[in-house]
Design a protein around this motif. Structure first.
Motif, short mmCIF file in Angstrom:
data_model
loop_
_atom_site.label_atom_id
_atom_site.label_comp_id
_atom_site.label_asym_id
_atom_site.label_seq_id
_atom_site.Cartn_x
_atom_site.Cartn_y
_atom_site.Cartn_z
N ARG A 133 0.86 -2.10 -4.59
CA ARG A 133 -0.56 -1.95 -4.27
C ARG A 133 -1.01 -2.96 -3.23
O ARG A 133 -0.44 -4.04 -3.10
CB ARG A 133 -1.39 -2.08 -5.56
CG ARG A 133 -0.98 -1.08 -6.63
CD ARG A 133 -1.97 -1.01 -7.77
NE ARG A 133 -1.49 -0.09 -8.80
CZ ARG A 133 -1.60 1.21 -8.73
NH1 ARG A 133 -2.17 1.77 -7.69
NH2 ARG A 133 -1.13 1.99 -9.70
N GLY A 142 0.78 -1.23 0.00
CA GLY A 142 0.00 0.00 0.00
C GLY A 142 0.80 1.27 0.00
O GLY A 142 0.28 2.32 0.40
N PHE A 143 2.07 1.23 -0.45
CA PHE A 143 2.90 2.44 -0.48
C PHE A 143 3.66 2.53 -1.81
O PHE A 143 3.83 1.54 -2.52
CB PHE A 143 3.92 2.44 0.66
CG PHE A 143 3.33 2.62 2.03
CD1 PHE A 143 3.12 3.89 2.56
CD2 PHE A 143 2.98 1.52 2.79
CE1 PHE A 143 2.58 4.05 3.82
CE2 PHE A 143 2.44 1.67 4.05
CZ PHE A 143 2.23 2.95 4.58
N ARG A 144 4.12 3.74 -2.11
CA ARG A 144 5.07 3.95 -3.19
C ARG A 144 6.48 3.88 -2.61
O ARG A 144 6.70 4.25 -1.46
CB ARG A 144 4.84 5.30 -3.87
CG ARG A 144 3.54 5.41 -4.63
CD ARG A 144 3.26 6.84 -5.05
NE ARG A 144 3.16 7.72 -3.90
CZ ARG A 144 2.96 9.03 -3.98
NH1 ARG A 144 2.88 9.61 -5.18
NH2 ARG A 144 2.87 9.77 -2.90
N ASP A 159 -3.55 -3.37 0.73
CA ASP A 159 -3.92 -2.78 2.01
C ASP A 159 -2.70 -2.77 2.92
O ASP A 159 -2.11 -3.82 3.19
CB ASP A 159 -5.05 -3.59 2.63
CG ASP A 159 -5.59 -2.97 3.92
OD1 ASP A 159 -4.92 -2.08 4.48
OD2 ASP A 159 -6.66 -3.39 4.38
N ARG A 160 -2.31 -1.58 3.40
CA ARG A 160 -1.09 -1.48 4.21
C ARG A 160 -1.19 -2.27 5.51
O ARG A 160 -0.16 -2.62 6.10
CB ARG A 160 -0.77 -0.02 4.50
CG ARG A 160 -1.76 0.70 5.38
CD ARG A 160 -1.37 2.17 5.55
NE ARG A 160 -2.29 2.90 6.40
CZ ARG A 160 -2.21 2.95 7.72
NH1 ARG A 160 -1.24 2.33 8.33
NH2 ARG A 160 -3.09 3.63 8.43
N THR A 190 5.03 1.50 -7.33
CA THR A 190 3.88 1.44 -6.42
C THR A 190 3.60 -0.01 -6.07
O THR A 190 3.46 -0.87 -6.95
CB THR A 190 2.63 2.06 -7.07
OG1 THR A 190 2.90 3.43 -7.38
CG2 THR A 190 1.44 1.98 -6.13
N ASN A 235 0.71 9.28 6.15
CA ASN A 235 1.01 8.15 7.03
C ASN A 235 2.16 7.35 6.43
O ASN A 235 2.16 7.03 5.24
CB ASN A 235 -0.23 7.27 7.18
CG ASN A 235 -0.14 6.37 8.41
OD1 ASN A 235 0.95 5.98 8.81
ND2 ASN A 235 -1.27 6.06 9.00
N ASP A 285 -2.55 10.48 3.12
CA ASP A 285 -2.96 10.91 4.46
C ASP A 285 -1.77 11.18 5.37
O ASP A 285 -1.91 11.27 6.59
CB ASP A 285 -3.90 9.89 5.09
CG ASP A 285 -3.24 8.53 5.29
OD1 ASP A 285 -2.08 8.36 4.84
OD2 ASP A 285 -3.87 7.64 5.88
N LYS A 342 10.35 4.28 1.60
CA LYS A 342 8.89 4.28 1.53
C LYS A 342 8.39 5.72 1.56
O LYS A 342 8.79 6.51 2.41
CB LYS A 342 8.31 3.50 2.72
CG LYS A 342 6.78 3.41 2.76
CD LYS A 342 6.28 3.16 4.17
CE LYS A 342 6.82 1.90 4.77
NZ LYS A 342 6.28 1.67 6.13
N ARG A 369 5.41 8.64 1.97
CA ARG A 369 4.19 8.78 2.76
C ARG A 369 2.96 8.69 1.86
O ARG A 369 2.97 9.06 0.69
CB ARG A 369 4.21 10.11 3.51
CG ARG A 369 4.24 11.36 2.59
CD ARG A 369 2.89 12.02 2.51
NE ARG A 369 2.94 13.26 1.76
CZ ARG A 369 2.46 13.39 0.52
NH1 ARG A 369 1.93 12.36 -0.09
NH2 ARG A 369 2.51 14.55 -0.10
N ASN A 370 1.88 8.18 2.45
CA ASN A 370 0.60 8.07 1.75
C ASN A 370 -0.07 9.45 1.66
O ASN A 370 0.36 10.40 2.33
CB ASN A 370 -0.32 7.10 2.48
CG ASN A 370 -0.13 5.67 1.97
OD1 ASN A 370 0.45 5.46 0.90
ND2 ASN A 370 -0.63 4.70 2.71
#
Length: 756
Positions: free
Chosen positions: A386, A328-330, A388-389, A384, A430, A428, A423, A425-426
């Motif tokens: 993909r 769930g992160f880039r 759910d983190r 990316t 996070n 949001d 990593k 940040r998302n």
């Protein structure tokens, strides 16, 4: 230093030794002069300790009192603590790991420092401290708008990694003091239903970062986005967390080797896939350009891996790193390069790089990139991951394939010297992934201690079982791979006529198997149009599909057959690729598609297709004669007698000059005699509508079976309709049955007139 015998019991030593160490450290460092801090220089805080101190490596750390001009602290419920026992931490540097700041309520460190990009490093030694049990240390860390850690438990983190302490490194932009100083806030997690949860930290580093080191300068293209053709701008609003910083092919480099930024480089031994590599080092001097002068210490560029390319026959030379990362992160991936062979010329050491099986460099060449011998360079890529983190981790793969290494050279070296992964940040803000959480983290400490022995025993049994399974599977895979290599070894094929391609080359030729390049599909799998850069021509690339009933047997059969046969009316085999589960065959590209395309597929697709040309009678006759010559060569050549077993209009291809080529030898049978009476007793394989009734009923395969199927193709050419047409009713669905009826009733001319 060896301690003298003590009159005290061992448990008293364990109790009082940390305090004595703490007191000795306090007396020793208090007499030293205060550290003079420059706002543009690094600051390292020994949390929970009042005065300045010096670490074993000679680096100075400031105390919470002696650094009042640059550091302020808020957290009335917090207190400085020392470990209850030194058993686990005895090998750690007392600075900063023998003191900590801990609290069951929120506390904040505020740094009054210059603006700019900074490294933030948080040091944790997760042992039990006076008044705090390590198993209840669940907490969140925030800085400005960013959530750096969430519900974090350092003990679980080090336990999963096999470490004694852990450092979490982040990068972010710090604005001017007027816009708000840098603050780092630690808050015990309230998601755990316990009043015992607490937050702690042993040390905090804030280190200035040179402009443009990891962040994109104005006017730069940014990091190459994997799978796209654009760059990604990493600006001030993006915070990052270090996932990996690897020194490829060499041992760990401590922070003292990076005197300006104090970065630690770990070895990559646990991440490189394969056991056939060995480390190589060089003492050559490293030259830095303006863009790479702060990239990495010189020792990073002086080491790499090498591989014996003759270790196994047919083994593909590649270097692959497997790196677990949060879903769930880039991720920013920085690869460090340096060519240290002064004999290398441009074009001699080209390489391909894939990230998560997607091509990012096809013809990488350090000399062509203009950096010269011995010059450090790095390249940035953005991928990316993909998912759910909160679902945990997945593997990120970085692979390097040498393209055209010197065949006279026994060993092949990797040009990658270092790997850094950050990593991002998302949206949001996070950065926190899932914490490795044990079941029922809020259970009492006593209950967990009672369960610990039994859990460890069970875990040991599970680990042993998994290892045994892995050994068995590994041996099975090696056995299968060896068998595979024998079947398609150079002794069984003509290497001058059949080249082995790397998966990187195939991926590049098809633009990662772009659907837009798909030109057909059959029983083996999909066929793609591609460009063979090795000989600069267009090719057709047939890839085994996961849903195909064909597989290794058909793959090897086609390669062995076509690699030894060459005829004007047979499709030419260019080469093949077998890499893991991938089975791919490469042919000459046939510009005009299949015979079936021009006989009836255009009609079935709704009329005149501009890409499909209707054939004249003369063209149909020439194509049929060419296909017949190809079949005759298969049945009578001096190399090996071949029964095709799947002759049909879709397996007759047409080149640029409309020359017919028989194709698709996946289910062919190879004999040793030219007598037509010879047969194979075999399972029935082929295509409905073309199957010889005698072969179908007796399972005796002869060359006559090909002749029968070719006769059906002749009727297709005459009638211009498919052998099975589901749009028709009754026996008209079958071309063979319909032709038989027309012959029986004397309507052959009518049949042709109606269907052409």
């Amino acid at each position: 230093m060896r301690l003298p015998p003590s009159p005290f019991p061992n448990n008293i030593i364990s109790t009082f030794f940390p305090f004595l160490l703490f007191l000795l450290q306090s007396i020793t460092v208090h007499s030293s002069s205060p550290v003079q801090y420059d706002p543009q220089h690094a600051i390292a805080v020994n949390c929970g300790f009042l005065h300045n101190s010096t670490a074993v490596d000679g680096r100075q750390w400031v105390g919470e009192t002696d650094s009042a001009s640059i550091l302020s602290f808020h957290g009335p419920g917090s207190k400085p603590v020392i470990p209850l026992s030194v058993d686990r931490s005895y090998s750690l540097d007392p600075t900063p790991y023998m003191t900590a700041r801990a609290s069951r309520s929120t506390f904040t460190y505020t740094f009054h420092i210059g603006s700019g990009f900074k490294f933030i490093r948080l040091h944790f030694n997760p042992v039990s401290y006076s008044g705090f049990q390590r198993s209840t240390a669940f907490f969140t860390v925030k800085s400005g708008p960013y959530t750096l850690l969430n519900n974090f438990n350092a003990f679980l983190a080090i336990d999963s990694l096999g470490l004694k302490s852990i450092v979490k490194e982040f990068t972010l932009y710090v604005p001017d003091d007027d816009d708000g100083p840098l603050s780092i806030t630690f808050s015990p997690s309230r998601t755990i239903p316990s009043d015992e949860t607490f937050a702690f930290v042993n040390g905090i580093e804030v280190v200035p970062m040179p402009l443009g080191l990891y962040y994109t300068m104005e006017g730069d293209a940014g990091a190459y986005v994997v799978g796209q053709t654009c760059g990604f701008h990493i600006g001030k609003d993006i915070a990052m967390e270090l996932a990996y910083r690897l020194n490829v092919g060499d041992m760990k480099l401590s922070s003292v080797h990076d005197t300006n930024m104090f970065r630690e480089w770990t070895d990559d031994l646990n991440h490189i896939i394969g056991s056939s590599v060995f480390p190589v080092t060089s003492a050559n001097r490293i030259k830095y350009t303006k863009t790479s002068k702060d990239g990495a210490p010189h020792r990073v560029y002086q080491s790499s891996w090498s591989m014996n390319r003759n270790l196994q026959v047919g083994e593909e030379v590649s270097f692959t790193w497997k790196l677990p990362v949060d879903l769930g992160f880039r991720y920013l991936i920085r690869l460090h390069f340096c060519e240290l062979d002064y004999e290398v010329k441009s074009g001699q050491k080209e390489f391909s790089i894939l990230i998560n099986n997607q091509m990012v460099e096809h013809k990488g060449d350090l000399i062509r990139w203009g950096v010269g011998i011995g010059v450090a360079i790095y390249k940035d890529y953005l991928v990316t991951v993909r998912g759910d983190r909160m679902m945990g981790k997945t593997d990120l793969l970085v692979a390097l394939y040498p393209n055209n290494y010197d065949q006279s050279t026994e060993f092949v070296d990797a040009v990658i010297k270092g790997i850094e992964i950050f990593k991002l940040r998302n949206p949001d803000d996070n950065l926190a992934g899932r914490n490795p959480v044990i079941s029922h983290p809020h259970a009492s400490t006593k209950h967990r201690l009672r369960m610990r022995t039994s859990i460890n025993d069970i875990a040991t049994l599970i680990i042993v079982f998994v290892i045994l399974i892995n050994v068995i599977v590994h041996q099975f895979c090696e056995l299968k791979e060896r068998s595979w290599s024998v079947n398609i070894s150079p002794s069984l094929i003509d290497e001058a006529l059949c080249r082995r391609f790397s998966f990187a080359e195939i991926s590049f030729a098809t633009n990662n198997f772009d659907k837009k390049l798909e030109i057909g599909r059959g029983g083996f799998g999909k066929v793609y149009k591609g460009v063979n850069n090795g000989i600069e021509k267009t090719v057709a690339i047939k890839r085994l599909g996961s849903e195909s009933v064909q597989g290794e047997k058909e793959f090897i059969s086609e390669i062995k057959t076509l690699s030894k046969l060459r005829h004007k009316n047979l499709v030419s085999l260019v080469g093949y690729c077998n890499f893991g589960v991938e089975m791919i065959i490469v042919y000459d590209y046939m510009e005009h598609g299949t015979f079936a395309d021009h006989l009836h597929k255009n009609k079935r697709n709704g009329g005149n297709n501009g890409d499909v040309t209707p054939l004249t009678w003369a063209e149909r006759l020439d194509i049929c004669l060419g296909a017949a010559r190809g079949l005759d060569y298969l049945h009578t050549n001096s190399e090996q007698d071949v029964i095709h077993r799947d002759v049909k209009s879709e397996n007759i291809l047409l080149d640029l000059h409309w020359v017919a080529k028989v194709a698709d030898f996946g289910i062919c049978k190879v004999g040793t005699t030219s007598h037509t009476s010879t047969h194979f007793s075999t399972d029935v394989k082929g295509t409905i509508g073309y199957l010889d009734p005698e072969y179908f009923s007796t399972r005796r395969l002869t060359k006559k079976s090909d002749v029968y199927a070719f006769g059906v193709v002749l009727w297709e050419a005459l009638c211009g309709r498919p052998v099975v047409d589901t749009r028709m009713e009754g026996e008209q669905r079958s071309l063979v049955l319909w032709v038989k009826r027309c012959f029986k009733e004397g309507m052959v001319d009518q049949l042709i007139v109606i269907l052409v």
